[in-house]
Design an enzyme around this catalytic site. Structure first.
Site, short mmCIF file in Angstrom:
data_model
loop_
_atom_site.label_atom_id
_atom_site.label_comp_id
_atom_site.label_asym_id
_atom_site.label_seq_id
_atom_site.Cartn_x
_atom_site.Cartn_y
_atom_site.Cartn_z
N GLU A 74 55.06 30.57 42.61
CA GLU A 74 53.66 30.16 42.41
C GLU A 74 53.31 30.14 40.93
O GLU A 74 52.72 29.19 40.41
CB GLU A 74 52.71 31.14 43.13
CG GLU A 74 52.81 31.14 44.64
CD GLU A 74 53.88 32.08 45.20
OE1 GLU A 74 54.80 32.48 44.43
OE2 GLU A 74 53.80 32.40 46.39
N GLY A 98 55.04 45.98 40.20
CA GLY A 98 54.00 44.97 40.00
C GLY A 98 52.61 45.48 40.36
O GLY A 98 51.65 45.29 39.61
N ARG A 99 52.49 46.13 41.52
CA ARG A 99 51.16 46.56 41.98
C ARG A 99 50.64 47.79 41.23
O ARG A 99 49.53 48.24 41.48
CB ARG A 99 51.18 46.79 43.49
CG ARG A 99 52.29 47.70 43.97
CD ARG A 99 52.50 47.58 45.48
NE ARG A 99 53.65 48.33 45.96
CZ ARG A 99 54.89 47.86 46.00
NH1 ARG A 99 55.15 46.67 45.55
NH2 ARG A 99 55.88 48.60 46.46
O1 F6P Z 1 56.17 38.78 46.34
C1 F6P Z 1 55.70 40.04 46.05
C2 F6P Z 1 55.77 40.34 44.57
O2 F6P Z 1 57.08 40.60 44.21
C3 F6P Z 1 54.85 41.49 44.21
O3 F6P Z 1 55.40 42.72 44.41
C4 F6P Z 1 54.55 41.18 42.78
O4 F6P Z 1 53.43 41.87 42.34
C5 F6P Z 1 54.34 39.68 42.88
O5 F6P Z 1 55.32 39.25 43.79
C6 F6P Z 1 54.44 38.94 41.59
O6 F6P Z 1 55.68 39.11 40.97
P1 F6P Z 1 55.91 38.73 39.45
O7 F6P Z 1 55.01 39.58 38.62
O8 F6P Z 1 57.35 39.01 39.20
O9 F6P Z 1 55.58 37.28 39.29
#
Ligand code: F6P
Length: 542
Positions: free
Chosen positions: A213, A268-269
């Site tokens: 995304e 990430g969270r």
């Molecule tokens: O798909 C879940 C995830 O891996 C989350 O744990 C994370 O916060 C999010 O996608 C975004 O990941 P990134 O910061 O690597 O783009």
């Protein structure tokens, strides 16, 4: 295994004994005031009243015993010591270091992490200052008026929620913040129509810098600049990156001088305290961001040092265990009575459900208890006019966490007393209910209607109050829920820091995308194959 602990068995028996006892009974007793005194806590600017829960002093003692037997203290200390408690990814989970004092002793694999953290914080301060004062300009020397954070999950929900919560502190003449997360092009397209490329700065925020995304949105954003008068060699004025993946940042074409680093030992969270919080520093200033860190640190100190029974994250965590595992309640509701905190439930969904939505224990054995509830909610009073009917009279009991600032971030005369009155009234009604006798005494004469108007009450809630919604107290609130989530993960004996469950869908999406765009064929179950065929028909026509 938690279910084999002594305290678990004792709690099972105790639950059998008290599960039908109405809370109203305890509040009718002469010592009700003592109940409130004993079942309330203050820490880091937060006041927690947890007296409206279906617990006796014995329940509470047993829950604390369970926390002790499950090893909450030891696992907490292991987290703060930088041990690789994220076993499946062989990593530490050291987000607490991000909000620590510069001379704190945090190490990962024997190396102090503090110099790196401080270095990035200094760079964030400098950069945020330059953008906010207008010293950093776009390609043709104009000041930045709009900042777009492109990220998803932990690279979006945390900073987005904090920027919303602290919007009252943003300078009305300062840069406007936009958050784009969804790969649905509608989100980015609707944002772009409001932007002037010469005055727009993009933060591409992604721990891995590979997330579909985010990369799709970042590429479209770059195209938009190029098609709107910004030359390739001028893009550096408009793009910065927040990531752990330097190589991918460079490959995307962002100047590494414009990259704000963080590290794989930050989930990430749990990352809004890192450079992922750059959007926060840009929106409300670096001093406010520092206050947020300080609030988080104050809660960390409390979590690290307070005895279990006076420890807010432990108490909240164990109450959640009581309802999830002993009463079998499948969901829990977060109801902030504050529009500023309207995104807190969404943030909490990722924090709790991605952390604790697991079915396997740390050693790979299946869990034998329920884990994360479904977390949901919206800001009050809106929820009252939508789903509170179910919380009051539905066939499932939903424990609710009410959160409210006593002083409104922004106020109009008379509003805040109404808001708080409703918040307290909901908690009171949930606990107290309303009997048929009360209805008749109040003059309800239509007997057919009485059963519909009766509220059983005895429905649990916590009340968390803060004086003002400052960055400091917001930091404490976020850290409180982080640690509460961790405590529950410890009791369930699961790894709260991985998220393998999100992988499969991502892997399966790749060939489906190829098929939808006519570039491949794959085998699917009949249902998925039919869906692809239907969508491809429309896509080809479109
Ligand atoms: O798909 C879940 C995830 O891996 C989350 O744990 C994370 O916060 C999010 O996608 C975004 O990941 P990134 O910061 O690597 O783009």
């Amino acid at each position: 295994m938690p279910t084999e602990l002594h305290a678990w068995t004792a709690l099972r028996q105790h639950h059998d004994a008290i599960r039908h006892t109405p809370m109203q009974q305890w509040f009718a007793e002469a010592e009700a005031a003592r109940r409130v005194e004993d079942f309330s806590l203050e820490a880091a600017g937060l006041y927690l009243d947890f007296s409206k829960n279906r617990i006796t002093f014995e329940t509470f003692a047993l829950l604390m015993k369970l926390a002790e037997e499950a090893g909450v203290t030891q696992r907490r200390d292991a987290m703060f010591a930088g041990e690789h408690i994220n076993t499946t990814e062989d990593r530490a989970a050291l987000h607490v270091a991000l909000r620590a004092l510069p001379d704190a002793p945090f190490k990962v694999d024997g190396q102090s992490v503090m110099p790196g953290i401080q270095d990035v914080l200094h760079r964030m301060r400098d950069f945020a200052g330059r953008v906010r004062t207008g010293a950093w300009t776009g390609f043709n020397g104009q000041t930045i008026t709009d900042i777009v954070n492109i990220g998803i999950g932990g690279s979006d929900l945390g900073p987005r929620m904090v920027c919303r919560a602290l919007a009252h502190l943003a300078d009305p003449k300062g840069p406007r913040m936009h958050f784009v997360s969804n790969v649905d092009g509608t989100e980015l397209a609707e944002t772009l129509v409001r932007l002037d490329p010469a005055r727009t700065l993009v933060i591409v925020c992604s721990k891995t810098f590979t997330t579909l995304e985010t990369m799709a949105n970042a590429c479209s954003m770059r195209e938009w600049f190029l098609q709107n008068g910004v030359a390739e060699d001028q893009l550096a004025r408009h793009f910065v990156a927040v990531s752990t993946n330097r190589e991918a940042v460079v490959k995307f074409g962002i100047d590494p001088a414009n990259m704000f680093e963080f590290w794989d030992w930050i989930g990430g969270r749990f990352s809004l305290w890192s450079s992922v919080g750059l959007s926060i520093a840009l929106a409300v200033g670096f001093d406010a961001f520092e206050d947020l860190l300080l609030g988080g640190r104050t809660m960390d100190d409390h979590f690290r040092t307070a005895p279990l029974a006076r420890n807010m994250p432990v108490v909240l965590g164990m109450l959640g265990i009581w309802y999830r595992n002993f009463f079998g309640m499948p969901t829990s509701c977060m109801a902030p009575y504050s529009t500023s905190l309207e995104l807190f439930p969404a943030f909490l969904q990722q924090l709790e459900m991605e952390s604790n939505g697991k079915s396997v224990q740390i050693n790979g054995d299946p869990v034998r208890s329920d884990t994360s509830p479904v977390v949901w909610g919206t800001a009050g009073t809106n929820g009252q006019h939508a789903y509170f009917q179910m919380i009051h009279q539905g066939s499932q009991i939903v424990p609710v966490d009410f959160v409210a600032p006593l002083v409104p971030p922004r106020s109009l005369p008379g509003h805040h007393a109404k808001l708080l009155a409703n918040c307290f009234a909901q908690a009171e009604a949930l606990m107290r209910g309303r009997t048929a006798e009360e209805l008749r005494a109040a003059g309800v004469t239509d007997e057919a209607r009485v059963p519909h108007m009766v509220f059983d009450g005895n429905r649990p809630s916590n009340m968390l109050l803060m004086e003002d919604l400052t960055p400091h107290v917001l930091g404490a609130l976020i850290a409180l829920y982080e640690h509460r989530t961790f405590v529950q993960g410890v009791v369930w004996n699961i790894n709260s820091f991985d998220q393998w469950g999100v992988e499969l869908g991502k892997i399966l999406a790749r060939p489906i995308e190829q098929e939808l765009t006519g570039k491949g064929e794959a085998t699917h179950d009949a249902s998925t194959a039919a869906l692809i065929a239907r969508a491809r028909g429309v896509l080809v026509r479109g």
